[in-house]
Motif scaffolding. Structure first.
Motif, PDB file in Angstrom:
ATOM      1  N   THR A   1     -31.211 -28.876  39.874  1.00  0.00           N
ATOM      2  CA  THR A   1     -30.930 -27.463  39.591  1.00  0.00           C
ATOM      3  C   THR A   1     -29.452 -27.255  39.291  1.00  0.00           C
ATOM      4  O   THR A   1     -29.081 -26.526  38.369  1.00  0.00           O
ATOM      5  CB  THR A   1     -31.350 -26.581  40.776  1.00  0.00           C
ATOM      6  N   VAL A   2     -28.599 -27.904  40.072  1.00  0.00           N
ATOM      7  CA  VAL A   2     -27.158 -27.799  39.852  1.00  0.00           C
ATOM      8  C   VAL A   2     -26.777 -28.403  38.506  1.00  0.00           C
ATOM      9  O   VAL A   2     -26.011 -27.807  37.730  1.00  0.00           O
ATOM     10  CB  VAL A   2     -26.375 -28.499  40.977  1.00  0.00           C
ATOM     11  N   LEU A   3     -27.321 -29.578  38.191  1.00  0.00           N
ATOM     12  CA  LEU A   3     -26.977 -30.259  36.941  1.00  0.00           C
ATOM     13  C   LEU A   3     -27.418 -29.460  35.717  1.00  0.00           C
ATOM     14  O   LEU A   3     -26.758 -29.504  34.680  1.00  0.00           O
ATOM     15  CB  LEU A   3     -27.612 -31.648  36.908  1.00  0.00           C
TER      16      LEU A   3
ATOM     17  N   THR B   1     -35.806 -33.946  27.915  1.00  0.00           N
ATOM     18  CA  THR B   1     -35.982 -32.497  27.871  1.00  0.00           C
ATOM     19  C   THR B   1     -35.495 -31.912  29.196  1.00  0.00           C
ATOM     20  O   THR B   1     -35.477 -32.600  30.218  1.00  0.00           O
ATOM     21  CB  THR B   1     -37.457 -32.106  27.661  1.00  0.00           C
ATOM     22  N   VAL B   2     -35.106 -30.649  29.158  1.00  0.00           N
ATOM     23  CA  VAL B   2     -34.638 -29.952  30.358  1.00  0.00           C
ATOM     24  C   VAL B   2     -35.490 -28.705  30.530  1.00  0.00           C
ATOM     25  O   VAL B   2     -35.679 -27.938  29.582  1.00  0.00           O
ATOM     26  CB  VAL B   2     -33.149 -29.568  30.241  1.00  0.00           C
ATOM     27  N   LYS B   3     -35.995 -28.517  31.743  1.00  0.00           N
ATOM     28  CA  LYS B   3     -36.859 -27.376  32.019  1.00  0.00           C
ATOM     29  C   LYS B   3     -36.141 -26.315  32.845  1.00  0.00           C
ATOM     30  O   LYS B   3     -35.360 -26.636  33.734  1.00  0.00           O
ATOM     31  CB  LYS B   3     -38.114 -27.827  32.776  1.00  0.00           C
ATOM     32  N   ALA B   4     -36.425 -25.058  32.535  1.00  0.00           N
ATOM     33  CA  ALA B   4     -36.021 -23.934  33.371  1.00  0.00           C
ATOM     34  C   ALA B   4     -37.315 -23.394  33.960  1.00  0.00           C
ATOM     35  O   ALA B   4     -38.072 -22.696  33.284  1.00  0.00           O
ATOM     36  CB  ALA B   4     -35.305 -22.873  32.560  1.00  0.00           C
TER      37      ALA B   4
ATOM     38  N   VAL C   1     -31.426 -23.058  22.317  1.00  0.00           N
ATOM     39  CA  VAL C   1     -30.912 -22.467  23.556  1.00  0.00           C
ATOM     40  C   VAL C   1     -29.810 -23.335  24.141  1.00  0.00           C
ATOM     41  O   VAL C   1     -28.765 -22.838  24.586  1.00  0.00           O
ATOM     42  CB  VAL C   1     -32.054 -22.284  24.578  1.00  0.00           C
ATOM     43  N   GLN C   2     -30.012 -24.641  24.124  1.00  0.00           N
ATOM     44  CA  GLN C   2     -29.012 -25.557  24.673  1.00  0.00           C
ATOM     45  C   GLN C   2     -27.723 -25.535  23.855  1.00  0.00           C
ATOM     46  O   GLN C   2     -26.620 -25.560  24.414  1.00  0.00           O
ATOM     47  CB  GLN C   2     -29.590 -26.969  24.736  1.00  0.00           C
ATOM     48  N   MET C   3     -27.863 -25.476  22.534  1.00  0.00           N
ATOM     49  CA  MET C   3     -26.676 -25.411  21.682  1.00  0.00           C
ATOM     50  C   MET C   3     -25.911 -24.111  21.906  1.00  0.00           C
ATOM     51  O   MET C   3     -24.676 -24.103  21.941  1.00  0.00           O
ATOM     52  CB  MET C   3     -27.076 -25.535  20.212  1.00  0.00           C
ATOM     53  N   ALA C   4     -26.641 -23.006  22.061  1.00  0.00           N
ATOM     54  CA  ALA C   4     -25.999 -21.717  22.322  1.00  0.00           C
ATOM     55  C   ALA C   4     -25.249 -21.765  23.657  1.00  0.00           C
ATOM     56  O   ALA C   4     -24.143 -21.223  23.780  1.00  0.00           O
ATOM     57  CB  ALA C   4     -27.044 -20.601  22.334  1.00  0.00           C
ATOM     58  N   PHE C   5     -25.836 -22.437  24.645  1.00  0.00           N
ATOM     59  CA  PHE C   5     -25.192 -22.571  25.951  1.00  0.00           C
ATOM     60  C   PHE C   5     -23.891 -23.356  25.825  1.00  0.00           C
ATOM     61  O   PHE C   5     -22.848 -22.951  26.358  1.00  0.00           O
ATOM     62  CB  PHE C   5     -26.145 -23.268  26.922  1.00  0.00           C
ATOM     63  N   LEU C   6     -23.926 -24.482  25.117  1.00  0.00           N
ATOM     64  CA  LEU C   6     -22.730 -25.301  24.939  1.00  0.00           C
ATOM     65  C   LEU C   6     -21.660 -24.558  24.148  1.00  0.00           C
ATOM     66  O   LEU C   6     -20.471 -24.588  24.509  1.00  0.00           O
ATOM     67  CB  LEU C   6     -23.082 -26.614  24.229  1.00  0.00           C
ATOM     68  N   LEU C   7     -22.058 -23.881  23.070  1.00  0.00           N
ATOM     69  CA  LEU C   7     -21.098 -23.161  22.248  1.00  0.00           C
ATOM     70  C   LEU C   7     -20.475 -22.007  23.023  1.00  0.00           C
ATOM     71  O   LEU C   7     -19.255 -21.778  22.956  1.00  0.00           O
ATOM     72  CB  LEU C   7     -21.781 -22.641  20.982  1.00  0.00           C
ATOM     73  N   GLY C   8     -21.291 -21.288  23.777  1.00  0.00           N
ATOM     74  CA  GLY C   8     -20.772 -20.193  24.581  1.00  0.00           C
ATOM     75  C   GLY C   8     -19.797 -20.684  25.638  1.00  0.00           C
ATOM     76  O   GLY C   8     -18.746 -20.078  25.870  1.00  0.00           O
ATOM     77  N   PHE C   9     -20.125 -21.803  26.259  1.00  0.00           N
ATOM     78  CA  PHE C   9     -19.239 -22.392  27.262  1.00  0.00           C
ATOM     79  C   PHE C   9     -17.910 -22.792  26.622  1.00  0.00           C
ATOM     80  O   PHE C   9     -16.836 -22.583  27.197  1.00  0.00           O
ATOM     81  CB  PHE C   9     -19.921 -23.614  27.890  1.00  0.00           C
TER      82      PHE C   9
END
Length: 306
Positions: free
Chosen positions: A219-221, A264-267, A276-284
């Motif tokens: 969860t942390v990762l 793959t990564v699950k929420a 979604v993952q790319m948006a997360f990285l770009l936003g970060f």
């Protein structure tokens, strides 16, 4: 823009001229490769073979072993690239630490150069050199896989990988520049690099597969960008190998394996899409570059008038 180009050139030359620095910035990649070849690679390969034997019925054991080896090789290459995006970038950002320790930053304070341009000079030089080193690593890995008789990435997949390399390097350049604002000696930065070099393999699910870790740790990762960058690269690298290795297997088994290996990564029960993952990285990355510029003005800019 001309000022930023000159700063990028200057920072890049300082990095390239020190051959030992270039070597040690690649050392983490060699460590990961060694671990995978000596121990972890065989363990992951055997897990795949056991899974195929359990759910696949009457299969060709020799072909399964060969396919499993290729799958793990492709999975490993993705992990090595992630390590490089962090460690090469960290080493290039170390130029700023050296500039501060050797009082070269005073020249920037005295010159009519805006703090934001100096900050971008360090960040863009890390982006440039990190991308180049990772592309060289990619080419080396592809050559190794070709010699081993494995299937290579096609042009579209290669361009996708390069795009993800640029995104990841940019993210870590911004993040590490921000962290570097609070480190004031080269020895301290080297110690920090040692810690990061050790942690990145675990945080990205490279040394140990995601499914091997406790649920709370997972969860942390999932809240950290390293895992998502790793997952997107793995998805591209292993796509064809997964289809070949798990041919004829139930879809549920394949999906569980991909989640276990961090492909793959699950929420919750939802698999996060690449978008979604790319948006997360770009936003970060955007948050970190804003924080970096502010930190430069507050932490370093205040020293203009000590």
């Amino acid at each position: 823009m001309r000022t930023i180009r000159q700063l990028v050139k200057r920072n890049s030359l300082l990095y390239i001229r020190d051959k030992s620095v270039v070597f040690f910035s690649m050392l983490s990649m060699l460590v990961v490769l060694g671990l995978m070849v000596v121990f972890l690679g065989n363990m992951n390969r055997d897990n795949v073979v056991s899974l195929l034997a359990e759910y696949g019925g009457n299969r060709d054991g020799e072909a399964d072993l060969k396919n499993a080896e290729h799958l793990i090789e492709m999975w490993t290459v993705a992990g090595i690239l992630v390590v490089n995006t962090v460690m090469v970038t960290l080493t290039v950002i170390g130029v700023r630490i050296q500039d501060e320790e050797k009082k070269r930053l005073q020249s920037f304070y005295a010159a009519p150069v805006k703090p934001v341009k100096v900050a971008l000079g360090y960040i863009f030089s890390a982006l440039l050199l990190g991308t180049i080193m990772c592309i060289l690593t990619l080419a080396t890995a592809e050559a190794y896989i070709a010699v081993r008789g494995g299937s290579l990435l096609n042009l579209e997949e290669t361009l996708q990988v390069i795009g993800l390399i640029v995104l990841n390097v940019f993210l870590y350049a911004c993040t590490l520049f921000f962290v570097g604002m609070f480190v004031h000696s080269d020895s301290a930065w080297s110690g920090f690099g040692t810690v990061i070099g050790t942690l990145v393999g675990f945080v990205g699910g490279i040394y140990l597969p995601m499914g091997f870790l406790p649920e709370k740790v997972q969860t942390v990762l999932k809240a950290l960008p390293v895992l998502h960058g790793s997952a997107m690269l793995r998805d591209i690298f292993t796509k064809k190998a997964l289809e070949t290795t798990f041919f004829g297997m139930p879809k549920e088994v394949v999906e569980e394996y991909k989640a276990y290996m961090g492909i793959t990564v699950k929420a919750g029960e939802t698999v996060l899409s690449s978008e979604v993952q790319m948006a997360f990285l770009l936003g970060f990355a955007i948050i970190m570059i804003i924080a970096s510029v502010i930190a430069w003005k507050v932490v370093d800019g205040s020293r203009r008038n000590p």
